[in-house]
Design an enzyme around this catalytic site. Structure first.
Site, mmCIF file in Angstrom:
data_model
loop_
_atom_site.group_PDB
_atom_site.id
_atom_site.type_symbol
_atom_site.label_atom_id
_atom_site.label_comp_id
_atom_site.label_asym_id
_atom_site.label_seq_id
_atom_site.Cartn_x
_atom_site.Cartn_y
_atom_site.Cartn_z
ATOM 1 N N HIS A 1 12.160 -22.932 2.619
ATOM 2 C CA HIS A 1 11.727 -23.930 3.602
ATOM 3 C C HIS A 1 12.710 -25.088 3.777
ATOM 4 O O HIS A 1 12.539 -25.898 4.670
ATOM 5 C CB HIS A 1 10.361 -24.511 3.218
ATOM 6 C CG HIS A 1 10.444 -25.496 2.102
ATOM 7 N ND1 HIS A 1 10.420 -25.125 0.785
ATOM 8 C CD2 HIS A 1 10.591 -26.849 2.106
ATOM 9 C CE1 HIS A 1 10.532 -26.199 0.022
ATOM 10 N NE2 HIS A 1 10.653 -27.265 0.793
HETATM 11 C C1 UD1 Z 1 8.843 -31.453 3.461
HETATM 12 C C2 UD1 Z 1 9.732 -32.318 2.568
HETATM 13 C C3 UD1 Z 1 10.325 -31.459 1.447
HETATM 14 C C4 UD1 Z 1 9.247 -30.689 0.698
HETATM 15 C C5 UD1 Z 1 8.443 -29.883 1.706
HETATM 16 C C6 UD1 Z 1 7.342 -29.088 1.036
HETATM 17 C C7 UD1 Z 1 10.840 -34.187 3.690
HETATM 18 C C8 UD1 Z 1 12.114 -34.685 4.235
HETATM 19 N N1 UD1 Z 1 10.838 -32.898 3.295
HETATM 20 O O1 UD1 Z 1 9.663 -30.527 4.140
HETATM 21 O O2 UD1 Z 1 11.023 -32.288 0.539
HETATM 22 O O3 UD1 Z 1 9.854 -29.822 -0.239
HETATM 23 O O4 UD1 Z 1 7.873 -30.784 2.663
HETATM 24 O O5 UD1 Z 1 6.700 -28.250 1.967
HETATM 25 O O6 UD1 Z 1 9.882 -34.912 3.610
HETATM 26 N N2 UD1 Z 1 4.558 -28.364 9.908
HETATM 27 C C9 UD1 Z 1 3.465 -27.664 10.362
HETATM 28 N N3 UD1 Z 1 2.334 -27.675 9.599
HETATM 29 C C10 UD1 Z 1 2.254 -28.340 8.410
HETATM 30 C C11 UD1 Z 1 3.394 -29.030 7.956
HETATM 31 C C12 UD1 Z 1 4.543 -29.024 8.704
HETATM 32 O O7 UD1 Z 1 3.482 -27.060 11.419
HETATM 33 O O8 UD1 Z 1 1.189 -28.324 7.784
HETATM 34 C C13 UD1 Z 1 5.762 -28.407 10.726
HETATM 35 C C14 UD1 Z 1 6.156 -29.843 11.081
HETATM 36 O O9 UD1 Z 1 5.485 -30.289 12.208
HETATM 37 C C15 UD1 Z 1 7.644 -29.708 11.292
HETATM 38 C C16 UD1 Z 1 8.023 -28.638 10.271
HETATM 39 O O10 UD1 Z 1 6.856 -27.914 9.974
HETATM 40 O O11 UD1 Z 1 7.966 -29.267 12.566
HETATM 41 C C17 UD1 Z 1 8.629 -29.230 9.021
HETATM 42 O O12 UD1 Z 1 7.748 -30.146 8.398
HETATM 43 P P1 UD1 Z 1 8.297 -31.485 7.686
HETATM 44 O O13 UD1 Z 1 7.162 -32.237 7.132
HETATM 45 O O14 UD1 Z 1 9.235 -32.163 8.597
HETATM 46 O O15 UD1 Z 1 9.212 -31.014 6.515
HETATM 47 P P2 UD1 Z 1 9.148 -29.791 5.483
HETATM 48 O O16 UD1 Z 1 10.195 -28.841 5.899
HETATM 49 O O17 UD1 Z 1 7.763 -29.281 5.260
#
Ligand code: UD1
Length: 346
Positions: A206
């Site tokens: 991820h």
């Molecule tokens: C985040 C953390 C990372 C951690 C990871 C665990 C930061 C910079 N990164 O990364 O350190 O290891 O979480 O999972 O804070 N999304 C969904 N549904 C969800 C959650 C996220 O659709 O329940 C989507 C978001 O809208 C976004 C993407 O997934 O488009 C990434 O989510 P984001 O929270 O930006 O970062 P992670 O890659 O999850």
């Protein structure tokens, strides 16, 4: 005397696991009262609510509903909202976890209001400033008054940056969580996914640096297919990775994909896995807690003990170091130690 109010900030999946251990210990400490704030960074049921349910974490007092957008936009919105909450709640201390954008926003909002910050999982370093998590953890540590380190390596990392006051090596709260919950992890995930115990790999990916570049993601998936040598690869797909793969699902050929798994399913899966391939921080240790070997799909790791002790190798490394047990993660009572230190400090 009224208990001192501790405001904890969580938002992303790994923080729910850590908070579960600490919240349980805090509930048993009469000198402290916790108010938990969820930033909303992770919002899908299988990324958030399932952890609150399975780990019996009390529902957050407030969910700010802030997710998505660029780092600046997400962190900025959290900062603004958390400042408002902190002004209204007037906590004695703000508790933050790990290295996500929610961690940084919590640290920054509190420090600007002159509220003491306590950081759980302080002192981890990848020494790669291109990772958003590295920026978040360095800044969070420098803003914290109490720094709870999971390992002696983390203490040494902080000392190198001149941080020695308020530093406590308490052990790893994820080990506490594993001991508490994994023993109960008797789910049907093995049957549900049609797996043969001991004959499958578990894959997770991820990190932005791995999944946002389609060529890098495809190369990693090819590598894992080779590594599996015909064995089943179970791949619970993180939402970030799912989005990155949209339209390019061919890259998943031959892998057994599923939605992100809850904590108990994941531990059940780890218990009988042949091997784990991952870019997650937490999973590298959780595999070790189940005495399963790991290949880390990154160029460096914060959890160097797992590599030195022969349980983990970076994917470009040819082989594992000679294997031995690791004694760095504490005795499964890190959360109690953290709560005792906070209570003594307030
Ligand atoms: C985040 C953390 C990372 C951690 C990871 C665990 C930061 C910079 N990164 O990364 O350190 O290891 O979480 O999972 O804070 N999304 C969904 N549904 C969800 C959650 C996220 O659709 O329940 C989507 C978001 O809208 C976004 C993407 O997934 O488009 C990434 O989510 P984001 O929270 O930006 O970062 P992670 O890659 O999850």
């Amino acid at each position: 005397m009224a208990p001192a109010k501790v405001l904890s900030v969580v938002g992303a999946r790994p923080q729910f696991v850590k908070a579960a251990a600490v919240s349980r210990a805090m509930a048993a400490e009469p000198r402290l009262a916790e108010v938990m704030i969820h930033t909303g960074q992770h919002f899908d049921r299988e990324m958030s609510a399932v952890f609150f349910d399975e780990l019996a974490i009390p529902p957050p007092a407030i969910n700010l509903g802030i997710a998505g957008g660029g780092h600046g936009a997400m962190t900025g919105r959290m900062l603004e909202a958390l400042e408002r909450v902190m002004l209204a709640e007037r906590p004695a201390l703000v508790l933050i976890y790990g290295d996500t954008n929610s961690t940084l926003a919590g640290a920054l909002a509190a420090a600007k209001l002159h509220l003491p910050v306590a950081h759980v999982e302080a002192g981890l370093r990848s020494f790669n400033r291109r990772m958003p998590e590295e920026i978040n953890r360095v800044l969070a540590d420098h803003l914290s008054a109490l720094l709870f380190c999971p390992t002696p390596t983390a203490v040494a990392n902080l000392a190198r940056e001149g941080i020695t006051a308020g530093v406590h090596d308490v052990g790893d709260v994820m080990y506490d969580a594993t001991l508490h919950a994994a023993a109960r992890a008797r789910t049907d995930v093995i049957d549900r996914l049609g797996l043969a115990p001991g004959e499958y790999l578990v894959l997770t990916l991820h990190r932005a640096e791995n999944v946002d570049d389609p060529a890098r993601l495809a190369a990693l998936l090819d590598y894992v297919r080779d590594l599996a040598a015909g064995r089943t690869v179970v791949f619970p797909v993180h939402p970030r990775t799912r989005k990155a793969l949209a339209g390019g699902e061919d890259a998943l050929a031959g892998l057994t994909t599923c939605a992100p798994l809850g904590y108990l399913d994941m531990h059940r899966l780890l218990a009988d896995a042949a091997l784990v391939a991952t870019d997650s921080g937490g999973l590298q240790k959780e595999a070790y807690f189940h005495r399963v070997s790991v290949v880390t799909l990154r160029e460096e790791t914060e959890w160097v003990e797992t590599v030195e002790a022969g349980w983990n190798r970076l994917w470009r490394a040819p082989d594992y170091a000679p294997r031995r047990e690791i004694d760095a993660y504490g005795d499964g009572r890190a959360a109690e130690a953290i709560v005792a230190r906070i209570a003594a400090a307030l």
